[in-house]
Scaffold this active site. Structure first.
Site, PDB file in Angstrom:
ATOM      1  N   HIS A  45       0.803  -1.226   0.000  1.00 27.78           N
ATOM      2  CA  HIS A  45       0.000   0.000   0.000  1.00 27.78           C
ATOM      3  C   HIS A  45       0.836   1.276   0.000  1.00 27.78           C
ATOM      4  CE1 HIS A  45      -3.830  -2.068   0.466  1.00 27.78           C
ATOM      5  NE2 HIS A  45      -3.284  -2.794   1.413  1.00 27.78           N
ATOM      6  N   SER A  94      -4.197  -7.112  -1.383  1.00 31.90           N
ATOM      7  CA  SER A  94      -5.018  -6.199  -0.625  1.00 31.90           C
ATOM      8  C   SER A  94      -5.435  -5.039  -1.506  1.00 31.90           C
ATOM      9  CB  SER A  94      -4.232  -5.684   0.589  1.00 31.90           C
ATOM     10  OG  SER A  94      -4.991  -4.752   1.332  1.00 31.90           O
ATOM     11  N   GLU A  96      -6.240   0.913  -5.895  1.00 35.98           N
ATOM     12  CA  GLU A  96      -5.009   0.143  -6.132  1.00 35.98           C
ATOM     13  C   GLU A  96      -5.168  -1.264  -5.589  1.00 35.98           C
ATOM     14  OE1 GLU A  96      -3.000  -0.811  -3.406  1.00 35.98           O
ATOM     15  OE2 GLU A  96      -3.663   0.531  -1.812  1.00 35.98           O
TER      16      GLU A  96
END
Length: 219
Positions: free
Chosen positions: A65, A114, A140
């Site tokens: 992330h 994720s 994303e």
């Protein structure tokens, strides 16, 4: 439940990964309740994916992330009966971090995908005790070390140790498996400790990365 950017993790379901960095798998799976009590419903990604297609783009492929660490590109994203199916390519020839991620993916020590998203439509299902996610604005899809459910188990053990509470060997072994150790490595750690395991796997880069994670659990 907030409408700002959130994370939703799923165990890494790799259908294939090539020597040159191409892989396919699922960034999200429908109908599965995660540790945040979220369940993604079929159709949740359709509007967002249509918007990306209009721009002739796809959401970013990130490492953990981190917006400043893209590691590749996605070449396909679509909903199927199982969830959000993705195909992508790690830029292993141009980016050392992508090359490292590729090695971990092949070794099995990279255990999750994720999604980063903002939530546009949802409702609480009292019977299921979960938030039903109806529409997701996808930003994303990251490769991550620990999916949400693994993070929850690790935090539970870590907090219990800090409080001075007893933790069963079975709980500890499960956490060791969560962070990437094989069954034999986990048992070796339980019987011999961190130092012995480090000596045993000194030439295994993926194992050494996992050992760093283990050290953090007990720090």
């Amino acid at each position: 439940m907030m409408l700002t950017k959130q994370r939703l993790d799923t165990p890494l379901k790799i259908k294939s990964v090539s020597e040159s960095g191409e892989f396919s798998g699922y960034g999200s799976v429908f109908g599965v309740k995660d540790s945040y009590s979220d369940i993604v419903l079929p159709g949740a990604f359709n509007a967002s994916l249509a918007s990306w297609r209009e721009k002739n783009k796809l959401p970013a492929m990130l490492w953990q992330h981190r917006m400043d660490e893209p590691i590749g590109i996605y070449t396909k994203m679509e909903e199927d009966d199982e969830g959000l199916y993705v195909e992508g390519r790690l830029l292993i020839d141009a980016d050392p971090l992508a090359k490292r991620a590729h090695a971990h993916m092949q070794a099995g020590s990279l255990s999750g995908l994720s999604i980063g998203y903002s939530l546009k439509d949802y409702e609480w299902d009292k019977d299921k005790g979960a938030w039903m996610l109806k529409e997701i604005d996808l930003w994303e899809v990251s490769l991550v070390t620990f999916p949400a459910n693994d993070e929850a188990r690790i935090s539970e053990v870590k907090n219990a140790l800090k409080r001075g509470e007893s933790v069963s060997p079975k709980q500890i072994e499960r956490v060791l498996r969560d962070v990437g150790l094989s069954r034999s490595q986990a048992k070796a750690f339980m019987s011999e400790g961190y130092t012995a395991l480090k000596q045993r796997d000194a030439d295994d880069e993926a194992a050494l990365e996992t050992l760093k994670s283990i050290k953090n659990i007990w720090s």
